[in-house]
Design a protein around this motif. Structure first.
Motif, PDB file in Angstrom:
ATOM      1  N   ASP A  45       0.843  -1.200   0.000  1.00  0.00           N
ATOM      2  CA  ASP A  45       0.000   0.000   0.000  1.00  0.00           C
ATOM      3  C   ASP A  45       0.882   1.255   0.000  1.00  0.00           C
ATOM      4  O   ASP A  45       1.749   1.411   0.857  1.00  0.00           O
ATOM      5  N   ASP A  47       0.280   4.326   0.829  1.00  0.00           N
ATOM      6  CA  ASP A  47       0.159   5.128   2.046  1.00  0.00           C
ATOM      7  C   ASP A  47       0.969   4.516   3.193  1.00  0.00           C
ATOM      8  O   ASP A  47       1.618   5.237   3.960  1.00  0.00           O
ATOM      9  N   ILE A  48       0.943   3.195   3.278  1.00  0.00           N
ATOM     10  CA  ILE A  48       1.716   2.506   4.319  1.00  0.00           C
ATOM     11  C   ILE A  48       3.207   2.684   4.049  1.00  0.00           C
ATOM     12  O   ILE A  48       3.985   2.944   4.965  1.00  0.00           O
ATOM     13  N   ARG A  49       3.599   2.566   2.800  1.00  0.00           N
ATOM     14  CA  ARG A  49       5.015   2.749   2.453  1.00  0.00           C
ATOM     15  C   ARG A  49       5.480   4.168   2.791  1.00  0.00           C
ATOM     16  O   ARG A  49       6.567   4.369   3.301  1.00  0.00           O
ATOM     17  N   LYS A  50       4.620   5.172   2.504  1.00  0.00           N
ATOM     18  CA  LYS A  50       4.973   6.559   2.816  1.00  0.00           C
ATOM     19  C   LYS A  50       5.075   6.753   4.330  1.00  0.00           C
ATOM     20  O   LYS A  50       6.009   7.386   4.818  1.00  0.00           O
ATOM     21  N   ALA A  51       4.137   6.183   5.069  1.00  0.00           N
ATOM     22  CA  ALA A  51       4.177   6.291   6.531  1.00  0.00           C
ATOM     23  C   ALA A  51       5.437   5.632   7.081  1.00  0.00           C
ATOM     24  O   ALA A  51       6.073   6.161   8.001  1.00  0.00           O
ATOM     25  N   ASP A  52       5.818   4.506   6.500  1.00  0.00           N
ATOM     26  CA  ASP A  52       7.039   3.819   6.913  1.00  0.00           C
ATOM     27  C   ASP A  52       8.260   4.691   6.646  1.00  0.00           C
ATOM     28  O   ASP A  52       9.133   4.839   7.504  1.00  0.00           O
ATOM     29  N   ASP A  54       8.305   7.942   6.311  1.00  0.00           N
ATOM     30  CA  ASP A  54       8.237   9.096   7.210  1.00  0.00           C
ATOM     31  C   ASP A  54       8.720   8.721   8.612  1.00  0.00           C
ATOM     32  O   ASP A  54       9.455   9.489   9.247  1.00  0.00           O
ATOM     33  N   ALA A  55       8.318   7.566   9.092  1.00  0.00           N
ATOM     34  CA  ALA A  55       8.731   7.119  10.419  1.00  0.00           C
ATOM     35  C   ALA A  55      10.247   6.921  10.471  1.00  0.00           C
ATOM     36  O   ALA A  55      10.896   7.296  11.457  1.00  0.00           O
ATOM     37  N   LYS A  56      10.811   6.358   9.418  1.00  0.00           N
ATOM     38  CA  LYS A  56      12.267   6.173   9.368  1.00  0.00           C
ATOM     39  C   LYS A  56      12.978   7.523   9.381  1.00  0.00           C
ATOM     40  O   LYS A  56      13.984   7.694  10.069  1.00  0.00           O
ATOM     41  N   LYS A  57      12.444   8.497   8.635  1.00  0.00           N
ATOM     42  CA  LYS A  57      13.057   9.818   8.583  1.00  0.00           C
ATOM     43  C   LYS A  57      12.985  10.498   9.950  1.00  0.00           C
ATOM     44  O   LYS A  57      13.961  11.087  10.409  1.00  0.00           O
TER      45      LYS A  57
END
Length: 101
Positions: A45, A47-52, A54-57
């Motif tokens: 997904d 959105d999930i990849r972007k959230a992941d 963002d969390a890493k950043k």
């Protein structure tokens, strides 16, 4: 006759039990396949990849901030240590001068 009735009853229970076990096994396998399919959807997904990402950043930025704060604290601690040493040296010199006079 009684033994035959008990044997037939046990056989019927065993047959039902095997059928129920087979149904349960089938249901569990189906649930596993559905769960895997949903997990694969989530994994891909956007959105999930972007959230992941963002969390890493955020984690990276936080760790860099902590490292910077630690380095600043070390510099300030070194300054405080140097100041304390100079103050102690001054007091020592003053005591030495007072005892000579």
């Amino acid at each position: 006759m009684r033994v035959l009735a008990i044997a037939l009853a046990c056989l019927a229970v065993t047959a039902c039990s095997k059928s129920a076990t087979a149904d349960l096994s089938h249901d569990v396998k189906d649930a596993g396949h559905e769960l895997k399919a949903e997990a694969d959807k989530i994994k891909t997904d956007p959105d999930i990849r972007k959230a992941d990402a963002d969390a890493k950043k955020v984690g990276h930025d936080l760790s860099m901030s902590v490292k910077e704060a630690a380095a600043d604290a070390k510099v300030e601690a070194d300054k405080a240590g140097d100041k304390a040493k100079h103050t102690a040296d001054d007091v020592k010199q003053d005591v030495h001068d007072d005892t000579r006079s």
